[in-house]
Every structure is written in structure tokens, then in C-alpha cells.
Design a protein around this motif. Structure first.
Motif, short mmCIF file in Angstrom:
data_model
loop_
_atom_site.label_atom_id
_atom_site.label_comp_id
_atom_site.label_asym_id
_atom_site.label_seq_id
_atom_site.Cartn_x
_atom_site.Cartn_y
_atom_site.Cartn_z
N MET A 1 1.11 -1.52 -0.12
CA MET A 1 0.20 -0.17 -0.10
C MET A 1 0.46 1.30 -0.17
O MET A 1 1.79 1.47 0.67
CB MET A 1 -0.84 0.26 1.18
N ARG A 2 0.76 2.30 -0.38
CA ARG A 2 1.15 3.13 -1.35
C ARG A 2 0.91 4.42 -0.84
O ARG A 2 0.20 4.11 0.93
CB ARG A 2 1.47 4.15 -2.39
N ALA A 3 1.97 5.49 -0.03
CA ALA A 3 1.43 6.58 1.33
C ALA A 3 0.45 6.99 0.42
O ALA A 3 -0.62 7.41 1.52
CB ALA A 3 2.74 7.40 0.68
N ARG A 4 -0.42 7.68 -0.68
CA ARG A 4 -1.12 7.97 -0.86
C ARG A 4 -2.32 6.67 -0.27
O ARG A 4 -3.56 7.74 -0.15
CB ARG A 4 -0.85 8.76 -2.11
N GLN A 5 -2.01 6.16 -1.14
CA GLN A 5 -3.26 5.07 -1.05
C GLN A 5 -3.37 4.80 0.33
O GLN A 5 -4.67 4.54 1.51
CB GLN A 5 -2.51 3.05 -0.88
#
Length: 291
Positions: free
Chosen positions: A1-5
Motif C-alpha cells: 500500500m503506497r503512501a497516498r493509498q
């Protein structure tokens, strides 16, 4: 999971709706939905069931959420620090404190420090000891003041002075005629003091037992300042630290407690972490303020 997600997932979990989450993040609903769907595609499983405009977290989402909150808090801390650097706040002092030193020592320290170093930004937090330790470890505070010295090995402790205990009585209380009180004087009183299994309670109980007495408060508190209102209401006699300026409160009489133990007022820092120049100056200012 990426930072924006991660940011979107956390916002949706908090808000419960796409509309609420979009409002929290100040982005459009379609943009938020796009990030969320892309996140679910990459994970390979859904995070929410869509029901009549609301999002119901799946079991997988509920399992991920506590860890996501922890990571999001760390990300927010990183953003604050990078913003401080971007704004040129190299002269920033983050100091945390428990309530007694925050209300007694810290105001004078801050005033003296501000007079000498007007361009250094100060950030203060008041919290219980467990939170102070967490803040030091997370980098949200570089210095902390607390009435404790029995801490984990990763916390450096510098004892500044010893702090005793005193009694707070309602005005007109019969014991107010005495210049000082003893544990024996408290035997027949409704005592207000620290809850069991805390350092102050254990120290007071040990001192009382040494005199063949027991220390058993009938009204337990977590923070000494909260005793004032109870004493003013006539609920009993409080046994609290003598660091706070109790004389400023109306309707309350302060008397020393003879035979009471001492507690250490300590300056806490994270072991192995060097202080910045501004933080070192603040530490010196704190030491200079100790009588």
C-alpha cells in the motif's frame, strides 16, 4: 500500500463514506474513489463493501486498519518535520512535560528562554508519562520533564531535584489549624490521591506502612491538578505533589505532609540521540531554573 493509498484508506475508515473522506483530504470524490479502487486492485482483495452510498469495511480492512493508523501517524510526523525544515525552523525546541512541571517550572523557563532566544520556535506538549516516553521515541519531543526516574534503558534520566508531597484541605477544615499534617492525621479523613499501582501511590503507601499505617485513598486521581476541584467541593483532603503552585487556587489550604517520601523531578531525553543547539540551550535553561 503506497503512501497516498494509505492516506485514502485511513480517511475512509475514519469517515465511513467517500464524501466524508474526500472532505477530510480536500480532494474530489472521483479522485478518492479512483485511488481506492487502484489500491484494491493492487492488493488483490476488496477493502470495502458498497452498501447504499456507505462503505462497510471487509474483515481484511479491519485487520489492516490498526497498522495503517500507526503508519499514517508516522507519515504525518515525517511531514511535520519536513515542513519545519522547509520553513527554516532549524531553531525548533520540542518539549513535553507532565502536568506538575508544566504548570510550575515550564512557564518561567519558557519566558526566560524566549527573552534570550526570541527567534527559536517553541513547541510544548502536556501529557502523562507513558505518552512522554512515546513522544521521545517518535521524535515528537526532544526533551521531557516528569516526576519519575524508573524508566526503560533507552531513556536517559537527569534528576534535577526532589519533589515532596503536601495536603490540600478545604478552607475551614479542622486540620487546617495544624502547621503540618502526618499520615496519622489522614486516617480518619476521606483521602483524595493517586490511583493504585502508580509510582506516587506506591511511594506514599510505603512511607505510611513504615509508620505502621496504611495509605488508601477513597477517591483516586491520575493527575494531581484534578484534586483541586474535589477539595473545593468538600470531598476530602488531597495528598499531591508540592511542585504545583497550589496557593493560587481559592478555597484551598495547603499544608506540608510530614514523613512523606520524595519524588524525582527529571529531565528526560532519548538515549544516543544528540540534541540540537537549540535543544541544548533549552536543557541548560531548565537546569538554571532549578533552585
Amino acid at each position: 500500500m503506497r503512501a497516498r493509498q494509505l492516506e485514502v484508506f485511513t480517511a475512509v475508515m475514519r469517515a465511513g463514506t467517500v464524501t466524508g473522506a474526500a472532505r477530510l483530504l480536500n480532494i474530489s470524490q472521483p479522485a478518492l474513489s479512483q485511488v481506492l479502487m487502484h489500491c484494491e486492485d493492487e492488493l488483490g482483495f476488496p477493502l470495502f463493501d458498497r452498501e447504499k452510498g456507505r462503505l462497510r469495511p471487509t474483515p481484511e480492512a479491519l485487520e489492516l486498519y490498526p497498522e495503517a493508523e500507526r503508519l499514517f501517524a508516522s507519515l504525518e510526523g515525517l511531514r511535520r518535520k519536513t515542513q519545519d525544515l522547509r520553513l527554516g525552523r532549524a531553531g525548533l525546541v520540542r518539549i513535553a512535560s507532565s502536568a506538575p512541571p508544566a504548570m510550575s517550572l515550564l512557564p518561567q523557563v519558557m519566558a526566560a528562554f524566549r527573552a534570550r532566544h526570541p527567534d527559536i520556535l517553541l513547541r510544548s506538549h502536556v501529557a502523562p508519562i507513558a505518552t512522554l516516553i512515546s513522544m521521545l521515541r517518535a521524535g515528537d519531543a526532544a526533551l521531557a520533564l516528569a516526576l519519575d526516574d524508573r524508566l526503560a534503558p533507552d531513556i536517559d534520566v537527569e534528576i534535577l531535584r526532589q519533589v515532596g508531597f503536601c495536603c490540600l484541605l478545604p478552607e475551614g477544615h479542622p486540620l487546617a489549624d495544624k502547621p503540618a499534617l502526618t499520615f496519622a492525621d489522614l486516617e480518619a479523613e476521606h483521602v483524595i490521591s493517586y490511583r493504585a499501582a502508580t509510582r506516587p501511590h506506591d511511594e506514599l503507601d510505603q512511607a505510611a506502612r513504615a509508620q505502621g499505617l496504611r495509605f488508601a485513598p477513597q477517591l483516586e486521581i491520575d493527575v494531581s491538578i484534578s484534586a483541586v476541584g474535589f477539595v473545593q467541593a468538600g470531598l476530602g483532603v488531597a495528598v499531591v505533589d508540592d511542585l504545583l503552585p497550589w496557593g493560587q487556587f481559592s478555597g484551598v489550604v495547603t499544608r506540608p505532609l510530614t514523613g512523606a517520601p520524595d519524588m524525582p523531578l527529571a529531565l528526560l531525553t532519548l538515549a544516543g540521540k544528540a540534541l540540537s543547539r537549540a535543544e541544548s540551550l533549552m536543557a541548560d535553561q531548565i537546569r538554571a531554573a532549578i533552585p
